[in-house]
Design a protein around this motif. Structure first.
Motif, PDB file in Angstrom:
ATOM      1  N   PHE A 171       0.854  -1.183   0.000  1.00  0.00           N
ATOM      2  CA  PHE A 171       0.000   0.000   0.000  1.00  0.00           C
ATOM      3  C   PHE A 171       0.892   1.236   0.000  1.00  0.00           C
ATOM      4  N   ALA A 172       0.728   2.076  -1.020  1.00  0.00           N
ATOM      5  CA  ALA A 172       1.539   3.289  -1.132  1.00  0.00           C
ATOM      6  C   ALA A 172       0.630   4.478  -1.398  1.00  0.00           C
ATOM      7  N   GLU A 173       0.986   5.633  -0.841  1.00  0.00           N
ATOM      8  CA  GLU A 173       0.239   6.843  -1.136  1.00  0.00           C
ATOM      9  C   GLU A 173       0.475   7.202  -2.591  1.00  0.00           C
ATOM     10  N   SER A 174      -0.606   7.594  -3.285  1.00  0.00           N
ATOM     11  CA  SER A 174      -0.508   7.874  -4.714  1.00  0.00           C
ATOM     12  C   SER A 174      -1.651   8.792  -5.149  1.00  0.00           C
ATOM     13  N   ASN A 175      -1.327   9.915  -5.754  1.00  0.00           N
ATOM     14  CA  ASN A 175      -2.328  10.846  -6.301  1.00  0.00           C
ATOM     15  C   ASN A 175      -3.435  11.184  -5.308  1.00  0.00           C
ATOM     16  N   GLY A 176      -3.078  11.402  -4.067  1.00  0.00           N
ATOM     17  CA  GLY A 176      -4.070  11.743  -3.055  1.00  0.00           C
ATOM     18  C   GLY A 176      -4.873  10.558  -2.556  1.00  0.00           C
ATOM     19  N   GLY A 177      -4.526   9.367  -3.001  1.00  0.00           N
ATOM     20  CA  GLY A 177      -5.207   8.146  -2.570  1.00  0.00           C
ATOM     21  C   GLY A 177      -4.186   7.068  -2.266  1.00  0.00           C
ATOM     22  N   THR A 178      -4.520   5.846  -2.645  1.00  0.00           N
ATOM     23  CA  THR A 178      -3.670   4.691  -2.347  1.00  0.00           C
ATOM     24  C   THR A 178      -3.486   3.829  -3.585  1.00  0.00           C
ATOM     25  N   LEU A 179      -2.260   3.412  -3.816  1.00  0.00           N
ATOM     26  CA  LEU A 179      -1.977   2.399  -4.827  1.00  0.00           C
ATOM     27  C   LEU A 179      -1.822   1.081  -4.076  1.00  0.00           C
ATOM     28  N   MET A 180      -2.733   0.161  -4.341  1.00  0.00           N
ATOM     29  CA  MET A 180      -2.697  -1.160  -3.724  1.00  0.00           C
ATOM     30  C   MET A 180      -2.104  -2.133  -4.743  1.00  0.00           C
ATOM     31  N   THR A 181      -1.050  -2.819  -4.343  1.00  0.00           N
ATOM     32  CA  THR A 181      -0.406  -3.793  -5.223  1.00  0.00           C
ATOM     33  C   THR A 181      -0.460  -5.162  -4.568  1.00  0.00           C
ATOM     34  N   ASP A 182      -1.002  -6.121  -5.295  1.00  0.00           N
ATOM     35  CA  ASP A 182      -1.047  -7.514  -4.847  1.00  0.00           C
ATOM     36  C   ASP A 182      -0.038  -8.308  -5.656  1.00  0.00           C
ATOM     37  N   ILE A 183       0.729  -9.133  -4.974  1.00  0.00           N
ATOM     38  CA  ILE A 183       1.586 -10.110  -5.648  1.00  0.00           C
ATOM     39  C   ILE A 183       1.222 -11.472  -5.065  1.00  0.00           C
ATOM     40  N   PHE A 184       0.644 -12.302  -5.913  1.00  0.00           N
ATOM     41  CA  PHE A 184       0.212 -13.636  -5.501  1.00  0.00           C
ATOM     42  C   PHE A 184       1.113 -14.640  -6.210  1.00  0.00           C
ATOM     43  N   ASP A 185       1.985 -15.262  -5.436  1.00  0.00           N
ATOM     44  CA  ASP A 185       2.988 -16.184  -5.943  1.00  0.00           C
ATOM     45  C   ASP A 185       2.615 -17.575  -5.449  1.00  0.00           C
ATOM     46  N   TYR A 186       2.327 -18.476  -6.370  1.00  0.00           N
ATOM     47  CA  TYR A 186       1.860 -19.790  -5.934  1.00  0.00           C
ATOM     48  C   TYR A 186       2.499 -20.922  -6.738  1.00  0.00           C
ATOM     49  N   LYS A 187       2.410 -22.086  -6.151  1.00  0.00           N
ATOM     50  CA  LYS A 187       2.889 -23.301  -6.810  1.00  0.00           C
ATOM     51  C   LYS A 187       1.757 -24.316  -6.747  1.00  0.00           C
ATOM     52  N   SER A 188       1.368 -24.807  -7.896  1.00  0.00           N
ATOM     53  CA  SER A 188       0.305 -25.814  -7.967  1.00  0.00           C
ATOM     54  C   SER A 188       0.838 -27.184  -7.591  1.00  0.00           C
ATOM     55  N   PRO A 189      -0.036 -28.037  -7.067  1.00  0.00           N
ATOM     56  CA  PRO A 189       0.378 -29.425  -6.789  1.00  0.00           C
ATOM     57  C   PRO A 189       0.401 -30.232  -8.085  1.00  0.00           C
ATOM     58  N   PHE A 190       0.764 -31.454  -8.015  1.00  0.00           N
ATOM     59  CA  PHE A 190       0.677 -32.437  -9.096  1.00  0.00           C
ATOM     60  C   PHE A 190       1.678 -32.227 -10.230  1.00  0.00           C
TER      61      PHE A 190
END
Length: 158
Positions: A97-116
């Motif tokens: 979460f970063a302040e940006s243009n008077g609001g918030t820039l929300m960045t998601d990083i979803f790093d996953y490994k599938s089974p099988f």
């Protein structure tokens, strides 16, 4: 190991966006299509450092349980949750979460490994990565909707 990165601009205070992103109750709202329910651990309110939640949800026609735990926490800048038990071989979901243009820039990083093994990699390419991206995008849409209106006050108090 697929890595999904999403950026969402939200016209709201960073601490509000941060708290909505860790709200168990908002997560339930954002996942109505999979009928997710918090069944163990922290089952309502705001999840925090070292707390875990077990979700029960229907994905691909099958009910599954998934437990994740908050492993890193720096309010209102960052938190991470990691799978403890569930259908993935592993995952880490980082929330920035970063302040940006008077609001918030929300960045998601979803790093996953599938089974099988190779079958899991094939599933990623065929449908799973797209499916997970759509779930996260919908979640972020709901966070934005609540943060940019007065709805957030129904879920969190300052």
């Amino acid at each position: 190991m697929p890595k999904i990165e999403l950026k969402t601009e939200i016209k709201a205070e960073r601490k509000v966006v941060f708290d909505l992103s860790r709200s168990i109750d908002l997560h339930k709202i954002s996942t109505e299509q999979t009928n997710e329910k918090a069944i163990a651990g922290k089952t309502s309110g705001l999840i925090g450092m070292n707390e875990s939640v077990t979700w029960r949800a229907k994905h691909f026609g099958i009910y599954q349980n998934l437990t994740s735990k908050i492993t890193e926490f720096d309010r209102p800048n960052y938190f991470a949750d990691e799978m403890v038990k569930g259908a993935f071989k592993e995952f880490k979901h980082e929330h920035y979460f970063a302040e940006s243009n008077g609001g918030t820039l929300m960045t998601d990083i979803f790093d996953y490994k599938s089974p099988f093994g190779i079958l899991g990699k094939l599933a990623d390419k065929m449908f799973l990565e797209k499916y997970m991206t759509e779930l996260l995008t919908e979640r972020n849409r709901i966070v934005k909707e609540f943060a940019e209106s007065e709805k957030w006050k129904e879920l969190i108090t300052e």
